[in-house]
Design a protein around this motif. Structure first.
Motif, PDB file in Angstrom:
ATOM      1  N   SER A  24       0.813  -1.217   0.000  1.00  0.00           N
ATOM      2  CA  SER A  24       0.000   0.000   0.000  1.00  0.00           C
ATOM      3  C   SER A  24       0.846   1.267   0.000  1.00  0.00           C
ATOM      4  O   SER A  24       0.326   2.362  -0.218  1.00  0.00           O
ATOM      5  CB  SER A  24      -0.944   0.014   1.209  1.00  0.00           C
ATOM      6  N   PRO A  27       0.721   3.251  -3.802  1.00  0.00           N
ATOM      7  CA  PRO A  27      -0.696   3.205  -4.221  1.00  0.00           C
ATOM      8  C   PRO A  27      -0.908   3.261  -5.725  1.00  0.00           C
ATOM      9  O   PRO A  27      -1.875   2.687  -6.243  1.00  0.00           O
ATOM     10  CB  PRO A  27      -1.302   4.438  -3.519  1.00  0.00           C
ATOM     11  N   GLN A  30      -0.887  -0.341  -7.327  1.00  0.00           N
ATOM     12  CA  GLN A  30      -1.682  -1.402  -6.715  1.00  0.00           C
ATOM     13  C   GLN A  30      -2.258  -2.373  -7.741  1.00  0.00           C
ATOM     14  O   GLN A  30      -2.120  -3.593  -7.600  1.00  0.00           O
ATOM     15  CB  GLN A  30      -2.812  -0.789  -5.879  1.00  0.00           C
ATOM     16  N   TRP A  31      -2.894  -1.864  -8.775  1.00  0.00           N
ATOM     17  CA  TRP A  31      -3.561  -2.749  -9.729  1.00  0.00           C
ATOM     18  C   TRP A  31      -2.569  -3.427 -10.662  1.00  0.00           C
ATOM     19  O   TRP A  31      -2.804  -4.548 -11.130  1.00  0.00           O
ATOM     20  CB  TRP A  31      -4.618  -1.978 -10.514  1.00  0.00           C
ATOM     21  N   PHE A  34      -1.355  -6.227  -8.562  1.00  0.00           N
ATOM     22  CA  PHE A  34      -2.393  -7.260  -8.487  1.00  0.00           C
ATOM     23  C   PHE A  34      -2.327  -8.154  -9.725  1.00  0.00           C
ATOM     24  O   PHE A  34      -2.365  -9.391  -9.616  1.00  0.00           O
ATOM     25  CB  PHE A  34      -3.776  -6.617  -8.379  1.00  0.00           C
ATOM     26  N   ASP A  90      -6.072  -8.551  -0.198  1.00  0.00           N
ATOM     27  CA  ASP A  90      -5.775  -7.263   0.442  1.00  0.00           C
ATOM     28  C   ASP A  90      -5.616  -6.154  -0.592  1.00  0.00           C
ATOM     29  O   ASP A  90      -6.078  -5.026  -0.387  1.00  0.00           O
ATOM     30  CB  ASP A  90      -4.501  -7.374   1.287  1.00  0.00           C
ATOM     31  N   ILE A  91      -4.957  -6.477  -1.721  1.00  0.00           N
ATOM     32  CA  ILE A  91      -4.791  -5.474  -2.774  1.00  0.00           C
ATOM     33  C   ILE A  91      -6.146  -5.136  -3.400  1.00  0.00           C
ATOM     34  O   ILE A  91      -6.453  -3.975  -3.671  1.00  0.00           O
ATOM     35  CB  ILE A  91      -3.811  -5.983  -3.857  1.00  0.00           C
ATOM     36  N   TRP A  92      -6.975  -6.157  -3.609  1.00  0.00           N
ATOM     37  CA  TRP A  92      -8.281  -5.956  -4.243  1.00  0.00           C
ATOM     38  C   TRP A  92      -9.202  -5.101  -3.360  1.00  0.00           C
ATOM     39  O   TRP A  92      -9.878  -4.198  -3.860  1.00  0.00           O
ATOM     40  CB  TRP A  92      -8.923  -7.305  -4.521  1.00  0.00           C
ATOM     41  N   GLN A  94      -8.234  -3.206  -0.850  1.00  0.00           N
ATOM     42  CA  GLN A  94      -7.512  -2.055  -0.302  1.00  0.00           C
ATOM     43  C   GLN A  94      -7.528  -2.049   1.223  1.00  0.00           C
ATOM     44  O   GLN A  94      -7.426  -1.002   1.865  1.00  0.00           O
ATOM     45  CB  GLN A  94      -8.110  -0.742  -0.824  1.00  0.00           C
TER      46      GLN A  94
END
Length: 314
Positions: A24, A27, A30-31, A34, A90-92, A94
């Motif tokens: 995190s 930011p 993040q995707w 993922f 957790d990534i999905w 947030q």
């Protein structure tokens, strides 16, 4: 005075939930992360499943080396499944909230699978030692019963130690911050959040790291010293090349796994940044399981031939 008492009371409040920071701190990525980690996870599942399938069903791969390889592939699937699905979740979402029990369970499985991999890689080195240094007695020494016992021993021997270590850590009180700057519940990171004197726990971590990392690694080094010495004595250049190719696949996995894990668990905490700890953990929990099928298939002609026989059927 009153504010000071409130602060002390807050610091001593028992923690019942942790927050995994994961990635995190970047930011904007993040995707992208993922997608990368999801692709890696699927590659690990597919690649290692293929190895399990061909080592169990192909008649030309029914020998101890491939029996151990199939078990290593199954272990890699278990190992990566202990961390990556949670990290993807957790990534999905947030959010990195993880309950006390879930954190303890994850840490226990990570320690178990990591310890088992150390022992199984040592068993595989012993198998290569017997095959190259004592080839005439190889079928007798490495019969199916012995191979099964070695694999079972690799799994079972670490269970009481890892469960005991997990219970020891989570029986402590946790106070202050509940934030874990990691993508899974790793032992050193959890210990940082514990209250009181941690010297005994830190010493236990180092002792277990020596037992499960350094001792097996030294045994592997000793095995390969004998192996290399025997290979160099072979008169056939083709035989030397084949022996080196077979052993180099295993050595590649050993170096990747042991190198990063040893630095992470044996280096003093004060000398290691949290970012480096996360990077090293990525190597031995995710990248090594991904490299396993690649290394063993691309560098092994028997595996490639077995794959070609299998793929036309699908």
């Amino acid at each position: 005075m009153e504010s000071k008492l409130k602060a002390e009371e807050s610091n001593n409040t028992a923690i019942m939930e942790f927050v995994l920071v994961g990635f995190s701190d970047v930011p904007n990525l993040q995707w992208i992360l993922f997608g990368i980690f999801l692709a890696i996870y699927l590659i690990i599942l597919l690649g290692n499943s293929m190895i399990i399938l061909i080592t169990r069903n192909d008649s030309t791969l029914q020998n101890p080396m491939y029996f151990f390889l199939g078990n290593l592939s199954f272990l890699e699937i278990c190992y990566v499944t202990a961390t990556v699905p949670r990290m993807l979740s957790d990534i999905w979402t947030q959010k990195g909230n993880i309950s006390f029990l879930a954190c303890a369970t994850q840490m226990g499985f990570v320690l178990l699978f990591g310890g088992t991999e150390c022992l199984l890689l040592t068993v595989m080195a012993y198998d290569r030692y017997v095959a190259i240094c004592n080839p005439l007695n190889y079928p007798l020494v490495m019969n199916h019963k012995v191979c099964t016992q070695l694999v079972a021993g690799s799994w079972i021997s670490g269970i009481p130690v890892e469960i005991g270590q997990t219970c020891q850590i989570f029986s402590r009180s946790f106070c202050g911050s509940n934030t874990i700057n990691h993508f899974f519940c790793d032992l050193p990171q959890i210990l940082k959040l514990a209250c009181g004197d941690k010297l005994v726990n830190q010493m236990v971590i180092y002792i277990l790291a020596v037992i499960f990392l350094m001792v097996p690694f030294l045994l592997i080094v000793a095995s390969y010293s004998k192996i290399i010495s025997s290979i160099l004595k072979l008169s056939s250049a083709k035989g030397r090349a084949k022996a080196f190719t077979t052993c180099s696949s295993h050595l590649t996995v050993v170096v990747l796994f042991y190198g990063t894990a040893a630095i992470n668990y044996l280096q003093p905490r004060s000398n290691q940044s949290e970012g480096l700890g996360k990077l090293l953990s990525l190597f031995y929990t995710i990248l090594t399981p991904m490299m396993n099928p690649v290394v063993y298939s691309l560098r092994n002609k028997d595996v490639m031939v077995a794959l070609k026989r299998l793929l036309p059927n699908y």
